[in-house]
Scaffold this active site. Structure first.
Site, mmCIF file in Angstrom:
data_model
loop_
_atom_site.group_PDB
_atom_site.id
_atom_site.type_symbol
_atom_site.label_atom_id
_atom_site.label_comp_id
_atom_site.label_asym_id
_atom_site.label_seq_id
_atom_site.Cartn_x
_atom_site.Cartn_y
_atom_site.Cartn_z
ATOM 1 C CD GLU A 28 -8.696 8.844 -3.157
ATOM 2 O OE1 GLU A 28 -9.482 9.665 -2.632
ATOM 3 O OE2 GLU A 28 -7.773 8.288 -2.533
ATOM 4 C CD GLU A 40 -0.987 5.483 11.249
ATOM 5 O OE1 GLU A 40 -1.865 6.355 11.483
ATOM 6 O OE2 GLU A 40 -0.320 4.933 12.139
ATOM 7 C CB ALA A 41 -5.903 5.931 5.862
ATOM 8 N N GLY A 42 -4.717 9.043 5.358
ATOM 9 C CA GLY A 42 -4.832 10.433 5.756
ATOM 10 C C GLY A 42 -3.515 11.105 6.076
ATOM 11 C CB SER A 43 -0.049 9.921 6.382
ATOM 12 O OG SER A 43 0.070 9.110 5.226
ATOM 13 N N GLY A 44 -1.310 11.999 3.928
ATOM 14 C CA GLY A 44 -0.958 12.950 2.876
ATOM 15 C C GLY A 44 -0.134 12.376 1.739
ATOM 16 C CE LYS A 45 -0.687 6.281 1.618
ATOM 17 N NZ LYS A 45 -1.513 6.584 2.785
ATOM 18 N NE ARG A 78 17.316 17.709 15.317
ATOM 19 C CZ ARG A 78 17.172 18.910 15.869
ATOM 20 N NH1 ARG A 78 16.734 19.005 17.103
ATOM 21 N NH2 ARG A 78 17.452 20.004 15.180
ATOM 22 C CG HIS A 97 -1.784 1.218 1.310
ATOM 23 N ND1 HIS A 97 -2.724 1.524 0.350
ATOM 24 C CD2 HIS A 97 -1.842 2.212 2.236
ATOM 25 C CE1 HIS A 97 -3.335 2.649 0.684
ATOM 26 N NE2 HIS A 97 -2.817 3.085 1.825
ATOM 27 C CG ASP A 108 -4.920 2.234 -3.156
ATOM 28 O OD1 ASP A 108 -4.811 2.659 -1.994
ATOM 29 O OD2 ASP A 108 -5.701 1.320 -3.471
#
EC number: 2.7.11.-
Length: 316
Positions: free
Chosen positions: A207, A159-164, A251, A143, A182
């Site tokens: 999408e 994750e879903a909604g992370s802005g990929k 860092r 995915h 996707d």
């Protein structure tokens, strides 16, 4: 993913290229070769006729037929029976040679596909071996959004909604190319190579939440899409840590690691998603950093070495 191929599928896929024609055994067109069988038994996928260690596709050239002709009638029939009992995916006669009647009858009786081809044996061997190895290679669907960035294959995960998808859209506007959104499919075509492609259903599509499905080829042109690319780097988008941890984010070296995909460990760089961060620039920088590391250039290691040298010089 389990992969397999039937005799009918192989025939249709190679009919034009190799000029294949059915000679006998058409009832065995559903005969199947599975990738699992090639691992456990380790036969050659394609090769010249071998009655002792049978190949999955047996090629019969002029020498092989001459060898059969030289056998005594009883021995010849026993050899042909043994060939059929080895359950090959298909038998292929080269140079459109006349098919012996006893071989044709045995193929029809056992349901063993028997084909004719005008090609020479070495051409058949090269094409069929490569095609079967590619078709039956281990594969997996991951995915994420698979893109070409600075000429290397980069898989963007999170994750879903992370802005990929939004990140992919920004990268497209900056001249990079989309391979698959996707559900890119990765095939291990060599011990150290994962080839990523796009399922036919999703080709050229991206999408984006709020915009729906976009046709990248129509919006950005033919050069904005790529048919396939080797996977070299994974960029993982993650939410920032809400609670302090003993180490926090590294860092100096960044949050780098690997992800095991099939039999390979693919380099992984994790980018925290925070308001105000330009993820497109960060992803480009991560890709450039990966390219430098493959060339043996590690800025963090260089800084640590400089720092150590400075401390040594100042230590009395």
């Amino acid at each position: 993913m389990n992969t397999s191929i039937t005799a009918r599928e192989l025939f249709e896929q190679q009919r034009e290229r190799l000029g294949l024609r059915w000679a006998a055994g058409k009832s065995g067109e559903k005969r199947e070769l599975e990738a699992g069988n090639t691992v456990s038994r380790r036969p050659s996928l394609a090769g010249y006729l071998n009655a002792i260690y049978p190949n999955k596709v047996q090629i019969l050239g002029t020498e092989e037929l001459s060898w059969l002709d030289a056998l005594e009638p009883r021995q010849r029939w026993e050899t042909i029976e043994k060939i059929m009992q080895s359950h090959p995916l298909a038998l292929v006669l080269t140079r459109n040679q006349a098919c012996p009647e006893d071989l044709r009858a045995a193929a029809d009786e056992s349901g063993t596909p028997l084909w004719l081809s005008p090609k020479r044996g070495h051409e058949l061997l090269n094409h069929l071996s490569y095609h079967l190895a590619r078709t039956l290679a281990p594969r997996v669907i991951l995915h994420g959004v698979f893109m070409e960035i600075y000429s290397i294959g980069v898989l963007i995960t999170g994750e879903a909604g992370s802005g990929k998808s939004e990140l992919a859209l920004e990268l497209l506007s900056r001249g990079h190319r989309l391979v698959a959104d996707d559900a890119p499919e990765f095939t291990q075509i060599a011990p150290d190579v994962l080839d990523g492609t796009c399922p036919e259903l999703l080709q050229d599509l991206l999408e984006v939440r709020g915009l729906g499905v976009l046709n990248v080829r129509e919006m950005f042109g033919d050069t904005a899409v790529k048919k396939n690319k080797y996977l070299r780097l994974i960029v993982h988008l993650t939410k920032p840590m809400t609670e302090p941890t003993p180490h926090g984010y590294e860092r100096l070296t960044g949050d780098s690691g690997t992800r095991h995909v099939l039999d390979l460990d693919v380099p992984l760089i994790t980018l925290p998603v925070m308001p105000g961060r330009n993820l497109a620039v960060l992803t480009e920088a991560a890709t450039r950093l990966h390219i430098l590391r493959t060339k043996g250039i590690d800025p963090a290691a260089m800084f640590i070495a400089r720092h150590s040298n400075l401390l040594e010089r100042r230590t009395p």
